[in-house]
Design a protein around this motif. Structure first.
Motif, PDB file in Angstrom:
ATOM      1  N   UNK A 114       0.829  -1.215   0.000  1.00 29.69           N
ATOM      2  CA  UNK A 114       0.000   0.000   0.000  1.00 29.69           C
ATOM      3  C   UNK A 114       0.864   1.267   0.000  1.00 29.69           C
ATOM      4  N   UNK A 115       1.920   1.272   0.816  1.00 30.70           N
ATOM      5  CA  UNK A 115       2.818   2.430   0.824  1.00 30.70           C
ATOM      6  C   UNK A 115       3.507   2.608  -0.527  1.00 30.70           C
ATOM      7  N   UNK A 116       3.953   1.502  -1.120  1.00 28.87           N
ATOM      8  CA  UNK A 116       4.624   1.603  -2.413  1.00 28.87           C
ATOM      9  C   UNK A 116       3.677   2.080  -3.510  1.00 28.87           C
ATOM     10  N   UNK A 117       2.391   1.714  -3.411  1.00 21.22           N
ATOM     11  CA  UNK A 117       1.438   2.087  -4.457  1.00 21.22           C
ATOM     12  C   UNK A 117       0.923   3.510  -4.296  1.00 21.22           C
ATOM     13  N   UNK A 118       0.761   3.959  -3.050  1.00 19.23           N
ATOM     14  CA  UNK A 118       0.151   5.273  -2.825  1.00 19.23           C
ATOM     15  C   UNK A 118       1.157   6.382  -2.550  1.00 19.23           C
ATOM     16  N   UNK A 119       2.286   6.037  -1.902  1.00 24.65           N
ATOM     17  CA  UNK A 119       3.250   7.057  -1.503  1.00 24.65           C
ATOM     18  C   UNK A 119       4.570   6.965  -2.258  1.00 24.65           C
ATOM     19  N   UNK A 120       4.629   6.134  -3.260  1.00 19.68           N
ATOM     20  CA  UNK A 120       5.894   5.966  -3.965  1.00 19.68           C
ATOM     21  C   UNK A 120       6.897   5.267  -3.069  1.00 19.68           C
ATOM     22  N   UNK A 121       8.171   5.606  -3.222  1.00 15.68           N
ATOM     23  CA  UNK A 121       9.215   5.035  -2.363  1.00 15.68           C
ATOM     24  C   UNK A 121       9.233   5.830  -1.054  1.00 15.68           C
ATOM     25  N   UNK A 122       8.324   5.465  -0.183  1.00 17.69           N
ATOM     26  CA  UNK A 122       8.110   6.234   1.039  1.00 17.69           C
ATOM     27  C   UNK A 122       9.265   6.059   2.017  1.00 17.69           C
ATOM     28  N   UNK A 136       9.814  -0.796   0.853  1.00 13.12           N
ATOM     29  CA  UNK A 136      10.589  -1.973   0.448  1.00 13.12           C
ATOM     30  C   UNK A 136      10.936  -2.859   1.636  1.00 13.12           C
ATOM     31  N   UNK A 137      11.280  -2.233   2.762  1.00 12.17           N
ATOM     32  CA  UNK A 137      11.590  -3.014   3.959  1.00 12.17           C
ATOM     33  C   UNK A 137      10.378  -3.815   4.429  1.00 12.17           C
ATOM     34  N   UNK A 138       9.211  -3.171   4.415  1.00 15.57           N
ATOM     35  CA  UNK A 138       8.003  -3.878   4.843  1.00 15.57           C
ATOM     36  C   UNK A 138       7.663  -5.015   3.885  1.00 15.57           C
ATOM     37  N   UNK A 139       7.870  -4.802   2.594  1.00 17.67           N
ATOM     38  CA  UNK A 139       7.581  -5.862   1.623  1.00 17.67           C
ATOM     39  C   UNK A 139       8.524  -7.043   1.828  1.00 17.67           C
ATOM     40  N   UNK A 140       9.816  -6.756   2.031  1.00 21.52           N
ATOM     41  CA  UNK A 140      10.785  -7.843   2.215  1.00 21.52           C
ATOM     42  C   UNK A 140      10.512  -8.600   3.507  1.00 21.52           C
ATOM     43  N   UNK A 141      10.284  -7.858   4.596  1.00 22.50           N
ATOM     44  CA  UNK A 141      10.031  -8.508   5.884  1.00 22.50           C
ATOM     45  C   UNK A 141       8.737  -9.312   5.851  1.00 22.50           C
ATOM     46  N   UNK A 216      11.717  13.142  -0.554  1.00 20.41           N
ATOM     47  CA  UNK A 216      11.088  14.451  -0.317  1.00 20.41           C
ATOM     48  C   UNK A 216       9.962  14.336   0.707  1.00 20.41           C
ATOM     49  N   UNK A 217       9.115  13.311   0.544  1.00 18.85           N
ATOM     50  CA  UNK A 217       8.006  13.126   1.490  1.00 18.85           C
ATOM     51  C   UNK A 217       8.520  12.804   2.888  1.00 18.85           C
ATOM     52  N   UNK A 218       9.586  11.999   2.976  1.00 17.19           N
ATOM     53  CA  UNK A 218      10.120  11.621   4.283  1.00 17.19           C
ATOM     54  C   UNK A 218      10.647  12.838   5.035  1.00 17.19           C
ATOM     55  N   UNK A 219      11.425  13.688   4.356  1.00 18.21           N
ATOM     56  CA  UNK A 219      11.952  14.874   5.025  1.00 18.21           C
ATOM     57  C   UNK A 219      10.839  15.848   5.398  1.00 18.21           C
TER      58      UNK A 219
END
Length: 319
Positions: A114-122, A136-141, A216-219
């Motif tokens: 959901x984060x990858x689809x809605x927020x890009x590389x969040x 990516x971390x959540x998907x791998x874990x 950009x979103x993270x900062x």
């Protein structure tokens, strides 16, 4: 007066007492009957075979032997049934644990997708490792947890020693990896701080550029929620813009192009130290979460090894 040849041949053919005794001694057709058997038979027993002897009666030692065999058989049967009962109990616990484990992995994977689809590389803060994002971390874990949980469920349902051992090894490797990372983090804390600050400052130059939506979103979120600006100071942004300017997320009151105003309207706290202090203040919660995670993994290891041993015992006793 002479005897006739007929009388003489008849006389010679008649058995003598000595001949009868020799024939009976050699086991011939003529046997001497005992007085008891002669009386019981009511006549001569010449030319008959002796009656077979009855088998000796079985004494108490044979009864004790049979009882011992029966007791051993019942004991082994009871041990086998107890082993199967323990195996079934551990099997259901193992299946329930791995089912929850698998569902948790599905939830983590869903959040990552959901984060990858809605927020890009969040939440991509590192410029050295752009794929190291929260999504990516959540998907791998989540994928790893789902795979391990599926192996555990399959091993529990099928009572397969190979799958159970595979689940145990995978979970043990994950636990050892976590312990190694935590140990290295506490040992090299100063070096990690220096490297992290240098890498985060390099990442500031990617702020607002094309293809770096996650950074950009993270900062923006960090500076708004923690009321801070820059890595070590708000002046870190001066090198990015080559001017006395900061992002609008650094403003005390957000407005369009507020980062072009005087520094008096900007947050002064450094983001790295602010986030670090927040983590230290919530260290208890972080420690409890890590401890619960480790206990869940240890519980899974215990279930897997216990069921592996029970399957081996059941195969040995009930083969």
């Amino acid at each position: 007066m002479r005897r006739s040849s007929t009388d003489e041949s008849a006389y010679r053919r008649s058995p003598s007492p000595d001949g009868r005794e020799r024939g009976s001694a050699r086991g011939g057709p003529f046997r001497r009957c005992s007085s008891l058997s002669g009386r019981a038979g009511g006549g001569s027993c010449f030319g008959t075979k002796a009656a077979p002897r009855p088998p000796p009666p079985r004494g108490p030692k044979y009864v004790v032997f049979y009882l011992d065999l029966s007791f051993i058989f019942l004991l082994e049967l009871k041990r086998c049934s107890m082993a199967r009962g323990c195996l079934q109990c551990v099997k259901y616990l193992m299946f329930a644990f791995n089912l929850l484990f698998w569902l948790g992995g599905c939830g983590v994977l869903g959040v990552g997708v959901w984060l990858a689809a809605t927020q890009g590389h969040f939440a991509t803060l590192s410029s050295s490792f752009p794929p190291l994002s929260a999504a990516n971390l959540l998907i791998v874990v989540g994928s790893l947890v789902m795979a391990i949980g599926f192996v555990g469920c399959s091993g529990a349902v099928k009572e397969n020693k190979c799958l159970l051992l595979t689940f145990f090894v995978l979970l043990l490797l994950v636990l050892l990896l976590e312990v190694t990372v935590v140990t290295l983090f506490f040992v090299y804390t100063d070096k990690i701080d220096t490297y992290a600050q240098r890498d985060l400052k390099r990442g500031l130059h990617l702020y607002g550029t094309r293809g770096n939506v996650g950074l950009t979103n993270a900062w923006s979120i960090i500076q708004t929620d923690f009321r801070c600006c820059g890595v070590s100071n708000y002046t870190d942004w001066f090198e990015v813009y080559n001017a006395t300017r900061v992002p609008d997320s650094c403003c005390l009151e957000f407005s369009e192009s507020c980062g072009l105003h005087s520094p008096g309207t900007w947050w002064k706290a450094p983001c790295y130290e602010t986030v670090k202090v927040w983590l230290q203040e919530n260290l208890l919660a972080v420690g409890v979460f890590g401890l619960c995670t480790a206990l869940v993994q240890i519980l899974g290891l215990t279930f897997a090894m216990t069921m592996y041993c029970q399957v081996a015992k059941a195969d040995t006793y009930c083969a």
